[in-house]
Write a protein that holds these residues in place. Structure first.
Motif, PDB file in Angstrom:
ATOM      1  N   LEU A 199       0.835  -1.215   0.000  1.00  0.00           N
ATOM      2  CA  LEU A 199       0.000   0.000   0.000  1.00  0.00           C
ATOM      3  C   LEU A 199       0.865   1.258   0.000  1.00  0.00           C
ATOM      4  CD1 LEU A 199      -2.872  -0.600   2.584  1.00  0.00           C
ATOM      5  CD2 LEU A 199      -3.148  -0.048   0.159  1.00  0.00           C
ATOM      6  N   ASP A 200       1.901   1.233   0.847  1.00  0.00           N
ATOM      7  CA  ASP A 200       2.803   2.376   0.966  1.00  0.00           C
ATOM      8  C   ASP A 200       3.451   2.694  -0.379  1.00  0.00           C
ATOM      9  OD1 ASP A 200       4.158   4.334   2.457  1.00  0.00           O
ATOM     10  OD2 ASP A 200       5.907   3.050   2.683  1.00  0.00           O
ATOM     11  N   ARG A 201       3.865   1.644  -1.107  1.00  0.00           N
ATOM     12  CA  ARG A 201       4.564   1.834  -2.376  1.00  0.00           C
ATOM     13  C   ARG A 201       3.632   1.781  -3.591  1.00  0.00           C
ATOM     14  NH1 ARG A 201       9.790   1.078  -2.799  1.00  0.00           N
ATOM     15  NH2 ARG A 201       9.273   2.185  -4.714  1.00  0.00           N
ATOM     16  N   LYS A 202       2.358   1.576  -3.341  1.00  0.00           N
ATOM     17  CA  LYS A 202       1.360   1.470  -4.426  1.00  0.00           C
ATOM     18  C   LYS A 202       1.779   0.406  -5.448  1.00  0.00           C
ATOM     19  CE  LYS A 202      -0.833   5.075  -2.674  1.00  0.00           C
ATOM     20  NZ  LYS A 202      -0.131   4.948  -1.370  1.00  0.00           N
ATOM     21  N   MET A 203       2.041  -0.783  -4.914  1.00  0.00           N
ATOM     22  CA  MET A 203       2.456  -1.897  -5.768  1.00  0.00           C
ATOM     23  C   MET A 203       1.516  -3.081  -5.557  1.00  0.00           C
ATOM     24  SD  MET A 203       6.564  -2.063  -5.255  1.00  0.00           S
ATOM     25  CE  MET A 203       7.648  -1.228  -6.413  1.00  0.00           C
ATOM     26  N   ASP A 204       1.316  -3.879  -6.605  1.00  0.00           N
ATOM     27  CA  ASP A 204       0.595  -5.145  -6.445  1.00  0.00           C
ATOM     28  C   ASP A 204       1.440  -6.075  -5.567  1.00  0.00           C
ATOM     29  OD1 ASP A 204      -1.454  -4.353  -8.121  1.00  0.00           O
ATOM     30  OD2 ASP A 204      -0.594  -5.323  -9.896  1.00  0.00           O
ATOM     31  N   LEU A 205       0.762  -6.985  -4.881  1.00  0.00           N
ATOM     32  CA  LEU A 205       1.477  -7.952  -4.047  1.00  0.00           C
ATOM     33  C   LEU A 205       1.261  -9.366  -4.580  1.00  0.00           C
ATOM     34  CD1 LEU A 205       3.042  -8.721  -1.430  1.00  0.00           C
ATOM     35  CD2 LEU A 205       0.831  -8.801  -0.265  1.00  0.00           C
ATOM     36  N   TRP A 206       2.353 -10.084  -4.758  1.00  0.00           N
ATOM     37  CA  TRP A 206       2.296 -11.502  -5.144  1.00  0.00           C
ATOM     38  C   TRP A 206       2.770 -12.323  -3.954  1.00  0.00           C
ATOM     39  CZ3 TRP A 206       4.693 -12.571 -10.643  1.00  0.00           C
ATOM     40  CH2 TRP A 206       4.267 -11.589 -11.554  1.00  0.00           C
ATOM     41  N   PHE A 207       2.118 -13.445  -3.715  1.00  0.00           N
ATOM     42  CA  PHE A 207       2.612 -14.371  -2.693  1.00  0.00           C
ATOM     43  C   PHE A 207       2.493 -15.787  -3.231  1.00  0.00           C
ATOM     44  CE2 PHE A 207       1.768 -16.852   1.356  1.00  0.00           C
ATOM     45  CZ  PHE A 207       3.109 -16.907   1.707  1.00  0.00           C
ATOM     46  N   ALA A 208       3.492 -16.596  -2.968  1.00  0.00           N
ATOM     47  CA  ALA A 208       3.497 -17.947  -3.527  1.00  0.00           C
ATOM     48  C   ALA A 208       4.089 -18.939  -2.536  1.00  0.00           C
ATOM     49  CB  ALA A 208       4.324 -17.949  -4.814  1.00  0.00           C
ATOM     50  N   GLU A 232      -8.709  -6.946   6.367  1.00  0.00           N
ATOM     51  CA  GLU A 232      -8.084  -5.665   6.700  1.00  0.00           C
ATOM     52  C   GLU A 232      -7.638  -4.833   5.508  1.00  0.00           C
ATOM     53  OE1 GLU A 232      -4.911  -6.384   9.577  1.00  0.00           O
ATOM     54  OE2 GLU A 232      -6.027  -8.109  10.335  1.00  0.00           O
ATOM     55  N   PHE A 233      -7.446  -5.466   4.341  1.00  0.00           N
ATOM     56  CA  PHE A 233      -6.777  -4.721   3.270  1.00  0.00           C
ATOM     57  C   PHE A 233      -7.523  -4.641   1.945  1.00  0.00           C
ATOM     58  CE2 PHE A 233      -3.376  -5.822   6.216  1.00  0.00           C
ATOM     59  CZ  PHE A 233      -2.745  -4.593   6.350  1.00  0.00           C
ATOM     60  N   LYS A 234      -8.517  -5.507   1.750  1.00  0.00           N
ATOM     61  CA  LYS A 234      -9.136  -5.599   0.426  1.00  0.00           C
ATOM     62  C   LYS A 234      -9.677  -4.251  -0.070  1.00  0.00           C
ATOM     63  CE  LYS A 234     -11.942  -8.759  -2.255  1.00  0.00           C
ATOM     64  NZ  LYS A 234     -12.738  -9.973  -2.244  1.00  0.00           N
ATOM     65  N   ALA A 238      -8.308  -1.955  -3.181  1.00  0.00           N
ATOM     66  CA  ALA A 238      -9.217  -1.576  -4.270  1.00  0.00           C
ATOM     67  C   ALA A 238      -9.206  -0.064  -4.490  1.00  0.00           C
ATOM     68  CB  ALA A 238     -10.631  -2.063  -3.960  1.00  0.00           C
ATOM     69  N   ALA A 239      -9.120   0.686  -3.398  1.00  0.00           N
ATOM     70  CA  ALA A 239      -9.133   2.153  -3.493  1.00  0.00           C
ATOM     71  C   ALA A 239      -7.976   2.674  -4.352  1.00  0.00           C
ATOM     72  CB  ALA A 239      -9.094   2.767  -2.099  1.00  0.00           C
ATOM     73  N   PHE A 240      -6.872   1.957  -4.348  1.00  0.00           N
ATOM     74  CA  PHE A 240      -5.704   2.385  -5.148  1.00  0.00           C
ATOM     75  C   PHE A 240      -5.542   1.558  -6.424  1.00  0.00           C
ATOM     76  CE2 PHE A 240      -4.524   3.806  -0.832  1.00  0.00           C
ATOM     77  CZ  PHE A 240      -4.298   5.144  -1.106  1.00  0.00           C
ATOM     78  N   GLY A 241      -6.530   0.717  -6.731  1.00  0.00           N
ATOM     79  CA  GLY A 241      -6.455  -0.117  -7.931  1.00  0.00           C
ATOM     80  C   GLY A 241      -5.354  -1.161  -7.834  1.00  0.00           C
ATOM     81  N   LEU A 242      -5.048  -1.583  -6.617  1.00  0.00           N
ATOM     82  CA  LEU A 242      -3.971  -2.571  -6.430  1.00  0.00           C
ATOM     83  C   LEU A 242      -4.550  -3.972  -6.314  1.00  0.00           C
ATOM     84  CD1 LEU A 242      -1.791  -0.682  -3.790  1.00  0.00           C
ATOM     85  CD2 LEU A 242      -1.408  -0.848  -6.253  1.00  0.00           C
TER      86      LEU A 242
END
Ligand code: NAP
Ligand code: MG
Length: 404
Positions: A199-208, A232-234, A238-242
């Motif tokens: 959120l801080d960096r406005k980046m998508d997050l991948w987890f695997a 907590e985060f969805k 969405a607000a930032f299009g992430l």
């Protein structure tokens, strides 16, 4: 000219060898002329750690909890060779390990991209930021060498003394077994740190992970991430299009190789160990990689990803010229100053951090760089300079940017 003001000090953790030399020069040449720098200074140089029985490391981590933002110089993790070199009382633990244990954080590593230094993976256009879970799994394992035929079992005894057992394997001959663990609390704090950082960096997050094979262990990671995301985060994402998405680790690796970058990749402990070195070297160099420890409460500790550059330091001590790249250490300072500026609402400090980074990259893009980069750069004209000249060249460009 008026210097840029600060309110709350940074926690300044000084360090060792060549990076300690660069540390002072960065302050003298790039920061102190422009910023009314406020820091709470902790000397994590090995000599002072030894003098204080390593108390200074603990105090610096506690100060980070109090002040919120720290900047750290690379430090020696003592090994056998360092014992006589510094006449140590003890082989003190890694300061990074100690600080991480106190702040309970996640380490994010980010390559610094610059024109003329091409990633080996040609489709990579933006940084791939790697988040490594820093607790448990194979790093806290229990291993056993099976001498011969017998039954290996997994036994758990609860606090009432009730046990459950499962057969791992009926050995017909010799072999090996391994037990490892993680805790829901640690996984949850890793997940929160990743969501917050994305959120801080406005980046998508991948987890695997490999939950198709590890249906309980890796599946727990997948579920905890998903639950925290939903709860907590969805909506914030969405607000930032992430986007947050989960995939299998082998699929993630294949996608990373085809993607242009610009996302945060969260990895389990072992995957993060392996993948961060792969990503760093494919982007160019460890000297162009920053690292930040983010705690679940939102405390930040910035540093370079490389070590104290020992070989260059011995050259420096012998009076020979060095060409050590200060970029990652400069970016540790700019990262910390920017974060201070954001938290304390000091736009001038934030703008200074941006210009310091801009001036640093501009210097390289104009063909002035340290030897490590000159060897890699694809620029037609390039000049390699010594450690101090490089900082002075950045300083000239910084003056220009600040006076615009
Ligand atoms: P290192 O300091 O990362 O340096 C390894 C080699 O990488 C250097 O000899 C140099 O290659 C190149 N290099 C790294 N940073 C560079 C820079 N900024 N500019 C130019 N070249 C750079 O690792 P090390 O020498 O193995 O470790 C030295 C000490 O650092 C150890 O005592 C270790 O405990 C400590 N360490 C601390 C941290 C930390 O505090 N976060 C992390 C890692 C290691 P060339 O010699 O070929 O020029
Ligand atoms: Mg490693």
């Amino acid at each position: 000219m008026m210097k840029i003001a600060m309110n709350i000090p940074l926690v300044e953790m000084d360090g060792d060898e060549m990076t300690r030399i660069l540390w002072q020069w960065i302050k003298d040449i790039l920061i102190l002329p422009h910023v009314d720098l406020k820091t709470e200074y902790y000397d994590l140089g090995l000599k002072h750690r030894d003098d204080t029985d390593d108390r200074v490391t603990f105090e610096s981590a506690e100060a980070t909890k109090r002040l919120g933002v720290a900047v750290k110089c690379a430090t020696i993790t003592p090994n056998a060779a360092r014992m006589p070199e510094y006449n140590l009382k003890q082989m003190w633990k890694s300061p990074n390990g100690t600080i991480r244990a106190i702040l309970d954080g996640t380490v994010f590593r980010e390559p610094i991209l610059v024109e003329g230094i091409q990633p080996n993976v040609t489709v990579w256009k933006k940084p791939i930021v790697l988040a490594r879970h820093a607790y448990g799994d194979v790093y806290r394992n229990t291993e056993f060498k099976v001498p011969g035929p017998g039954r290996a079992e997994l036994v758990f005894t609860d606090t009432e003394g009730k046990t459950t057992r499962q057969v791992i394997h009926e050995f017909k001959g010799s072999g090996v077994i391994q037990g490892m663990h993680n805790t829901d609390e640690s996984i949850a704090s890793f997940a929160r740190s990743c969501f917050l950082y994305a959120l801080d960096r406005k980046m998508d997050l991948w987890f695997a992970t490999k939950d198709t094979i590890s249906k309980i262990y890796d599946h727990a990671f997948k579920d905890i991430f998903q639950e925290i995301y939903e709860a907590e985060f969805k909506t914030r994402f969405a607000a930032f299009g992430l986007e947050y998405f989960y995939t299998l680790i082998d699929d993630a690796v294949a996608r990373v190789m085809r993607h242009e970058g610009g996302f945060l990749w969260a990895c389990k402990n072992y995957d993060g160990d392996v993948m961060s070195d792969m990503v760093a070297s494919a982007f160019g160099s460890l000297a162009m990689m920053t690292s930040v420890l983010v705690s679940p409460e939102g405390f930040y500790e910035y540093e370079a990803a490389h070590g104290t550059v020992q070989r260059h330091y011995y050259q420096h001590l012998a009076g020979r010229e060095t060409s050590t790249n200060a970029i990652a250490t400069i970016f540790a300072w700019s990262g910390a100053l920017r974060k201070r500026g954001e938290i304390d609402r000091l736009p001038k400090l934030t703008a200074f951090a941006d210009k310091l980074e801009r001036a640093s990259l501009l210097t390289i893009e104009e063909g002035v760089m340290t030897k490590d980069l000159a060897q890699m750069s694809t620029l037609a004209t390039r000049k390699s300079v010594n450690s101090k000249q490089f900082l002075e060249e950045i300083g000239t460009r910084l003056d220009r940017l600040l006076s615009e």
